[in-house]
Design an enzyme around this catalytic site. Structure first.
Site, PDB file in Angstrom:
ATOM      1  N   LYS A 110       0.837  -1.194   0.000  1.00 51.75           N
ATOM      2  CA  LYS A 110       0.000   0.000   0.000  1.00 51.75           C
ATOM      3  C   LYS A 110       0.877   1.251   0.000  1.00 51.75           C
ATOM      4  O   LYS A 110       1.847   1.347   0.761  1.00 51.75           O
ATOM      5  CB  LYS A 110      -0.921   0.018   1.223  1.00 51.75           C
ATOM      6  CG  LYS A 110      -2.029  -1.016   1.167  1.00 51.75           C
ATOM      7  CD  LYS A 110      -3.072  -0.659   0.107  1.00 51.75           C
ATOM      8  CE  LYS A 110      -4.236  -1.621   0.122  1.00 51.75           C
ATOM      9  NZ  LYS A 110      -5.297  -1.252  -0.842  1.00 51.75           N
ATOM     10  N   ASP A 138      -0.207  -0.454  -4.570  1.00 55.13           N
ATOM     11  CA  ASP A 138      -1.615  -0.068  -4.675  1.00 55.13           C
ATOM     12  C   ASP A 138      -1.796   1.303  -4.044  1.00 55.13           C
ATOM     13  O   ASP A 138      -1.595   1.473  -2.841  1.00 55.13           O
ATOM     14  CB  ASP A 138      -2.491  -1.103  -3.962  1.00 55.13           C
ATOM     15  CG  ASP A 138      -3.978  -0.810  -4.074  1.00 55.13           C
ATOM     16  OD1 ASP A 138      -4.352   0.133  -4.798  1.00 55.13           O
ATOM     17  OD2 ASP A 138      -4.767  -1.537  -3.444  1.00 55.13           O
ATOM     18  N   GLU A 165      -1.261  -0.392  -9.080  1.00 52.58           N
ATOM     19  CA  GLU A 165      -2.697  -0.629  -8.982  1.00 52.58           C
ATOM     20  C   GLU A 165      -3.432   0.664  -8.638  1.00 52.58           C
ATOM     21  O   GLU A 165      -3.119   1.317  -7.653  1.00 52.58           O
ATOM     22  CB  GLU A 165      -2.988  -1.694  -7.924  1.00 52.58           C
ATOM     23  CG  GLU A 165      -4.469  -2.015  -7.796  1.00 52.58           C
ATOM     24  CD  GLU A 165      -4.740  -3.194  -6.875  1.00 52.58           C
ATOM     25  OE1 GLU A 165      -5.834  -3.230  -6.272  1.00 52.58           O
ATOM     26  OE2 GLU A 165      -3.867  -4.078  -6.753  1.00 52.58           O
ATOM     27  N   ASP A 188      -8.606  -1.163 -10.416  1.00 53.26           N
ATOM     28  CA  ASP A 188      -9.423  -1.799  -9.379  1.00 53.26           C
ATOM     29  C   ASP A 188     -10.709  -1.008  -9.193  1.00 53.26           C
ATOM     30  O   ASP A 188     -11.767  -1.380  -9.696  1.00 53.26           O
ATOM     31  CB  ASP A 188      -8.632  -1.886  -8.076  1.00 53.26           C
ATOM     32  CG  ASP A 188      -9.467  -2.378  -6.891  1.00 53.26           C
ATOM     33  OD1 ASP A 188     -10.608  -2.834  -7.102  1.00 53.26           O
ATOM     34  OD2 ASP A 188      -8.992  -2.308  -5.747  1.00 53.26           O
ATOM     35  N   LYS A 212     -12.906  -8.051  -7.901  1.00 55.87           N
ATOM     36  CA  LYS A 212     -13.270  -8.449  -6.540  1.00 55.87           C
ATOM     37  C   LYS A 212     -14.697  -8.976  -6.552  1.00 55.87           C
ATOM     38  O   LYS A 212     -15.603  -8.323  -7.079  1.00 55.87           O
ATOM     39  CB  LYS A 212     -13.118  -7.264  -5.582  1.00 55.87           C
ATOM     40  CG  LYS A 212     -11.669  -6.789  -5.489  1.00 55.87           C
ATOM     41  CD  LYS A 212     -11.482  -5.626  -4.533  1.00 55.87           C
ATOM     42  CE  LYS A 212      -9.997  -5.253  -4.437  1.00 55.87           C
ATOM     43  NZ  LYS A 212      -9.750  -4.126  -3.526  1.00 55.87           N
TER      44      LYS A 212
END
Length: 321
Positions: A110, A138, A165, A188, A212
Site C-alpha cells: 500500500k 496499490d 494498482e 481496481d 473483486k
C-alpha cells in the site's frame, strides 16, 4: 424466494454479525465489521464498507446471497497463488508483516497513504524487495497523474514493479498515465465502483484488471465480466473474512487463465477470524470454502447496536435487489 431473491425473513434468521479486530490500520479501520449468512448452499459474506450507501452495497449483498443459496461453479485448479499484502506500515515493520505470508513470491504494498510521504513509500517498497522478488503497489487512486509519474520513477529506482494498482482515480487519468510511464497499470476501483465495469478496458487505460467478487455482485457476475476482458485478471479480496476469501479463491480457480498471484491473502491482517486462518503453502492457498466455528462466531459477535445497524442495512439493500 421471489424472482430468485431469498425472502428477507429467511436471510435475517440466518444472519450473524461479527467485528474482526485488525493487526494494523488498513483502509483507515482497525475493526472490520461484516455480516455472515448461514445458507442452504454454504456461508455467504456481506461486508460492504460502512460508508457505502445501499445502492452500492446492494451488489455486496447479492454476492452473499449467491454464496449462501446457490451452487458453486466448478473449479479448474485446486490451489491459487497469492500475494502478501503489506499495509502502509513503517519499513521497520515490513518483516513482521511478511512473516504471515510464508512462501509468497509476490507482495502488494500500500502506498499514497494520507499523511505519509513518497519517501515513506520508497522505504517500505525497498524493505519488501529484500524478501520478496515480485512487488506491486496499490495507491487506491491517491495520486494525480503528475504525482504518479514521479512516484513511478522513485519506486522503480531500485527495482522493477509488477504494476501500479489504481494509481489515479479516474479512467481518463489512468489512460493519460499509461501513456507516460513504462510500468503496467492495473485498474481496481475503476472497475468495481463503476456503472460500466468494462469502460476502463475499452479505453485502453489499464494493462491488468483487478476483480473483486463481492463488489461485482458475486462469483457468476465476476466471471461474466472476466469473460469480456482481454487483459490479464487478478482476483483480489475486499478485506474479506475467511468466508469471503473462500469465494475469491473459487472465482480465481474458475478462470480459464491465471497469470498473476491473486490478492487473497488478507486474512493475515486480522487478529482473529471466524474460521481457522488459512495459511499459505509455497505461496498458495487451497481452494476450499470456509466454515465458521460457532465458538469464534460467538466470541467475535458485534455488540447489539451494531448488529441492529447491519440488520437495517440488509433490509435496505434487499429492497434494491
Amino acid at each position: 424466494m421471489t424472482n430468485g431473491v431469498p425472502a428477507l425473513d429467511d436471510i435475517l434468521e440466518r444472519l450473524h454479525v461479527v467485528a474482526l479486530p485488525m493487526r494494523v490500520r488498513f483502509r483507515g479501520i482497525t475493526v472490520r465489521e461484516l455480516a455472515l449468512i448461514d445458507g442452504p448452499a454454504g456461508w455467504g459474506e456481506f461486508g460492504a464498507f460502512v460508508e457505502y450507501e445501499p445502492p452500492e452495497a446492494a451488489a455486496w449483498l447479492s454476492s452473499a446471497l449467491e454464496a449462501a443459496y446457490r451452487p458453486a461453479p466448478a473449479a479448474l485448479r485446486d490451489r491459487v497463488p497469492i500475494n502478501a499484502t503489506v499495509p502502509a506500515v513503517s519499513a521497520e515493520r515490513v518483516p513482521e508483516v511478511l512473516a504471515r505470508f510464508p512462501g509468497a513470491r509476490t507482495a502488494k504494498v500500500k502506498v499514497a497513504e494520507p499523511g505519509q510521504s513518497l519517501a515513506d513509500d520508497v522505504a517500505r517498497v525497498n524493505a519488501v524487495r529484500e524478501s520478496v522478488p515480485v512487488v506491486r503497489v496499490d495507491a487506491n487512486g491517491g495520486w494525480s497523474v503528475d504525482d504518479a509519474v514521479e512516484a513511478a520513477a522513485a519506486l522503480t529506482a531500485d527495482g522493477e514493479l509488477e504494476y501500479l494498482e489504481q494509481p489515479c482515480a479516474t479512467v481518463e487519468e489512468l489512460a493519460a498515465l499509461r501513456a507516460r510511464v513504462d510500468v503496467p497499470i492495473a485498474a481496481d476501483e475503476s472497475i468495481r465502483k463503476a456503472e460500466d465495469p468494462l469502460r476502463v478496458v475499452r479505453a485502453h487505460a489499464a494493462d491488468i484488471a483487478v476483480l473483486k467478487v463481492a463488489p461485482l455482485g458475486g462469483v457468476a457476475r465476476m466471471l461474466d465480466i472476466a469473460a469480456q476482458i482481454d487483459i490479464p485478471i487478478v482476483v483480489s479480496s475486499a478485506l474479506d473474512s475467511s468466508v469471503g476469501i473462500g469465494r475469491g479463491l473459487l472465482a480465481a480457480a474458475a478462470l480459464p487463465e491465471l497469470r498473476h498471484a491473486c490478492g487473497l491473502g488478507t486474512g493475515g491482517l486480522f487478529v482473529d477470524d471466524v474460521a481457522e486462518p488459512r495459511v499459505p503453502v509455497d505461496g498458495c492457498l487451497a481452494v476450499e470454502p470456509a466454515v465458521p466455528d460457532p465458538a469464534r462466531l460467538a466470541a467475535l459477535a458485534a455488540p447489539e447496536p451494531r448488529r441492529q445497524w447491519w440488520i437495517d442495512r440488509v433490509c435496505a439493500c434487499h429492497a434494491l435487489i
